[in-house]
Design an enzyme around this catalytic site. Structure first.
Site, PDB file in Angstrom:
ATOM      1  N   GLY C 258       0.647  -1.296  -0.204  1.00  0.00           N
ATOM      2  CA  GLY C 258       0.023  -0.008   0.055  1.00  0.00           C
ATOM      3  C   GLY C 258       0.785   1.144  -0.077  1.00  0.00           C
ATOM      4  N   HIS C 259       0.015   2.417   0.037  1.00  0.00           N
ATOM      5  CA  HIS C 259       0.876   3.661  -0.228  1.00  0.00           C
ATOM      6  C   HIS C 259       1.768   3.991   1.263  1.00  0.00           C
ATOM      7  CE1 HIS C 259      -3.059   4.495   1.628  1.00  0.00           C
ATOM      8  NE2 HIS C 259      -2.535   5.502   2.307  1.00  0.00           N
ATOM      9  N   ASN C 260       2.977   4.643   0.883  1.00  0.00           N
ATOM     10  CA  ASN C 260       3.739   5.052   2.078  1.00  0.00           C
ATOM     11  C   ASN C 260       4.415   3.732   2.648  1.00  0.00           C
ATOM     12  OD1 ASN C 260       2.782   7.380   1.363  1.00  0.00           O
ATOM     13  ND2 ASN C 260       1.144   7.557   3.304  1.00  0.00           N
TER      14      ASN C 260
END
Lengths: 369, 369, 369
Positions: C258-260
């Protein structure tokens, strides 16, 4: 692209302090911010970073003493992540897709594209397709015969839209998403082992040879407005009617929706969620990553299921679920507590038995698994 | 396409009543049926819908009083889903793939395609590929050097077939399926943490720095006849010999088969199933959605595992499994019952202790987790 | 390609016996080996196969009596799988990608490709892309504006590299991998049900209508050297900073980051692993197939998690995890033992109650689930 601090505040409807004319070119974590970045410190725990970075303006928590950080201007965000939605929209450059239809795209002469379409190279658009205005279609996309897509679609690289799929306005489809693959529906000539087990909760008659007859998918997929589809996510066609996804629902990467599934509006289905065939998901349902939902069941409105939960039976409206099998979150937490004490509980029972001169614990190792 | 009710009955080998000459153009849920649709009501619970819709003919449960629904003809299906297999095959228009080889496809001069091939735009077929007659290959497919595919293949958009993959007749590959990616096989110079843990059931020596050497996949993938591959599913190459999938086996969307896996014939592997490297799956095995199977184990013929089960050890022939770790379905149901009573059980033990003047429960919160 | 037995021994740094000049064309399981194959029998259990096959040379366990198998030469491998890494590298023919840039590729004039690039048909390389020397890019790949990729990249069919992604040297990307899709980040105007539940561990106020505002991904993805990405795996862009994958880390098929997310160096993430947003994974972490990791947590260096584990809370350095929720492997094994005895434990408590004239067990079926 450069905007002013004042323009950002106005776009977000946020309170502004200091120099409204400061030019801003992007957003950044405070410590990594350059002179033209807006430092993002919507929580006091990020305050220390502001002076480490170069930002002259920041987005801060309400009531922050902005001058104390040496800033020349600030915006105050009572709800930081909501402000991020507006802010990130301002600064997102979006993907580069050349205006017009690439000479390397294959668009069937019977397809209709709305005004201001941008279609990249190696795109294939089939007979009878209708796409609304301002579509941006990146390279390698295929849109099969008879599909209809509304206005303002953003369809990224290698997305596959199947025949006769219907999609509303403002679709965002991440790379590799597949809408309208055939359903996974097979039947044996005689009753199969799976059918026996469902009827008997695990008992089987004599095991017979069996092979699978394919049930073709005559239905398609209908998707509402404002839907986002994650990278490599998959939505299968229905058997007779369409598989359905409601307005405002978002699917993350690698999500699977089986044939005939109906998902309501404003749901979030996180990565690697699988929903088996003919299940109905209500509105505003949130399923965490890797949640599984059995076939032919019902998940009520506003249900929230934690990551990894396996929902095996109907879930009433508003329930918060966790675990495998999924149960009420309260019950799951209670059960986990009890499990942490289970070895000790067994010891306590042994002590009771010893006190009473019983020997129940001995020889119990065979277990029941 | 229009067929008559009599033709449908003959194709399905089903009993017919009423007007055999009625023209039928499709199938529908009863309440949504138009005049030329066959209403699908193979169960009495769907009877009410028939009169709400416009259908003049229906597929009904055996013994249904067809005239009472105002119908002009009916077909009787003793096994409804099996009849759906035949019926859906009749009415499936199939994907539109233009006959002949698209001028925008790149077919290596040394590749051989059988008669009546249909190859879409932006397809790449590599050196030495051999494909049987009547192949239908949609846009954006790639088939790498030396692959061999049998007769009547249907290969949908963006499918990737790797080098030297061998596939039998009547393949159906949904969009984005990848056959023949490299296996996930890495080794450290010294014994790795994972190896230590497998030997000691969890104990580790001193943790050392480690980096991974790649084991290349020299094998390929061999797939039998009548296999279907789901959208974005993945089958890895073998290390030395081929990864294998038997005749009649169906893989759903987003299924993963690791290197060296052997899956038998007539299996169903539902969406998001993962089978780790070198595991052997028998014949007629059914794995529900999101089932996981550990590496280097054996799952016997006719095993059925419920959705979300994690099979961590060998599973004997015919077993019905559920849970994480997967256990016999009976045991799992029994265990879930016991777990629902666990908090109460702990109370009962506390009551026993109180009665005997023991204090075993106090201070037990530290748990053993 | 043919090499001599002596050349192989030298390349592996392995001990050689017998005729160093024997020509070798490939590697095989012993029983299936042809005259020019090196039989792989690094464990005595494979010894019997040697005489069934035609091999004249074998890779054997240290100290094996090679002459007794009728061989003319042998190599000795103290660590068989490590030898396989070297050996498989020698014999891997690699994918066929024609040298030079295909006339059917679309390469933006502002993109820079290093020397000796091989770019297949229907590849799209966007503005400002920079790719190092000796890149091999198979058909149907897209690399978006501003992406930078180091030396010696192997990028297979249909891979999607998003805008401004940065990747180090020696990337291997299997077919269909997607790097740089948008993050899955949405926020409601008012506090959402999920936020309430996180604060209250399951309690909710009045349920309100809610719709989702999109948080755009302004960050990109940064990937180190020697990274491998599995087929149809997905790595999302960061919200403000980049999502990160460290040097030497390998992702299997259908993995989601996922993001980050930040993943350290030399990790192995097996198939269908999902790591939710903003989580930090340390160095040398190994996550088995279908492991899930919650958002915003920390998994320490050298953690190893068994297949199917769901890591819901921070995991300290070096821990070995199993289960849902993931716990120490020791604890999980202990718990499973206790669970196998749970039905018996309940019987023992009932017996104690009977002995004391208590009736605690009756009426307890309502359970607490």
């Amino acid at each position: 692209m450069t905007v002013t601090l004042g323009e950002i505040a106005a776009a977000l409807g946020a309170e502004l302090a200091g120099d409204a004319s400061l030019p801003i070119r992007g957003a950044s974590e405070p410590s990594a911010a350059g002179e033209l970045d807006l430092a993002l410190a919507m929580d006091p725990k990020y305050a220390a970073g502001i002076t480490q970075g170069q930002a002259r303006a920041a987005m801060l928590w309400p009531g922050a003493d902005w001058r104390s950080f040496g800033l020349r201007g600030a915006i105050f965000a009572p709800r930081g992540r909501l402000a991020m939605a507006g802010l990130s929209r301002i600064f997102d450059p979006g993907p580069v897709i050349q205006p017009g239809i690439s000479p390397l795209a294959v668009v069937d002469p019977t397809a209709e594209l709305g005004e201001a379409a941008a279609v990249g190279p190696f795109v294939v658009i089939g007979p009878g397709v209708r796409i609304g205005p301002r579509a941006r279609i990146a390279s390698h996309v295929s849109i099969a015969e008879g599909a209809r897509i509304g206005a303002d679609a953003l369809i990224l690289q290698g997305v596959r839209i199947g025949a006769r799929v219907v999609i509303g306005d403002r679709l965002i489809a991440q790379p590799g998403a597949v809408v309208g693959a055939d359903g996974f529906a097979f039947v044996t000539a005689e009753k199969s082992g799976v059918e026996q087990i469902r009827e008997t909760l695990g008992k089987r008659e004599e095991i017979r040879d069996q092979s699978w007859h394919r049930i073709h998918s005559l239905g398609s997929v209908t998707i509402g407005d404002d839907v986002e589809l994650g990278a490599n996510s998959c939505i299968d066609r229905g058997t007779v009617r369409d598989t359905e996804v409601g307005n405002g629902t978002k699917l993350d990467n690698l999500v699977h929706l089986g044939h005939n599934v109906r998902v309501g509006r404003d749901c979030l289905l996180c990565a690697l969620v699988g929903v088996a065939g003919s299940t109905r998901i209500g509105d505003r349902v949130v399923l965490g990553g890797q949640v599984g939902v059995s076939d032919n069941i019902f998940v009520g409105d506003d249900v929230i299921a934690g990551g990894g939960s396996k929902i095996l039976t109907n879930a009433p409206k508003g329930r918060v679920l966790l675990g495998y099998p999924a149960m009420k979150m309260d019950s799951h937490i209670e059960l986990q507590k009890a499990l942490r004490r289970l070895t000790r509980l067994a010891q306590r029972v042994a002590e009771l038995e010893a006190r009473l001169g019983l020997a129940g614990g001995s020889g119990s190792d065979g277990g029941d698994g």
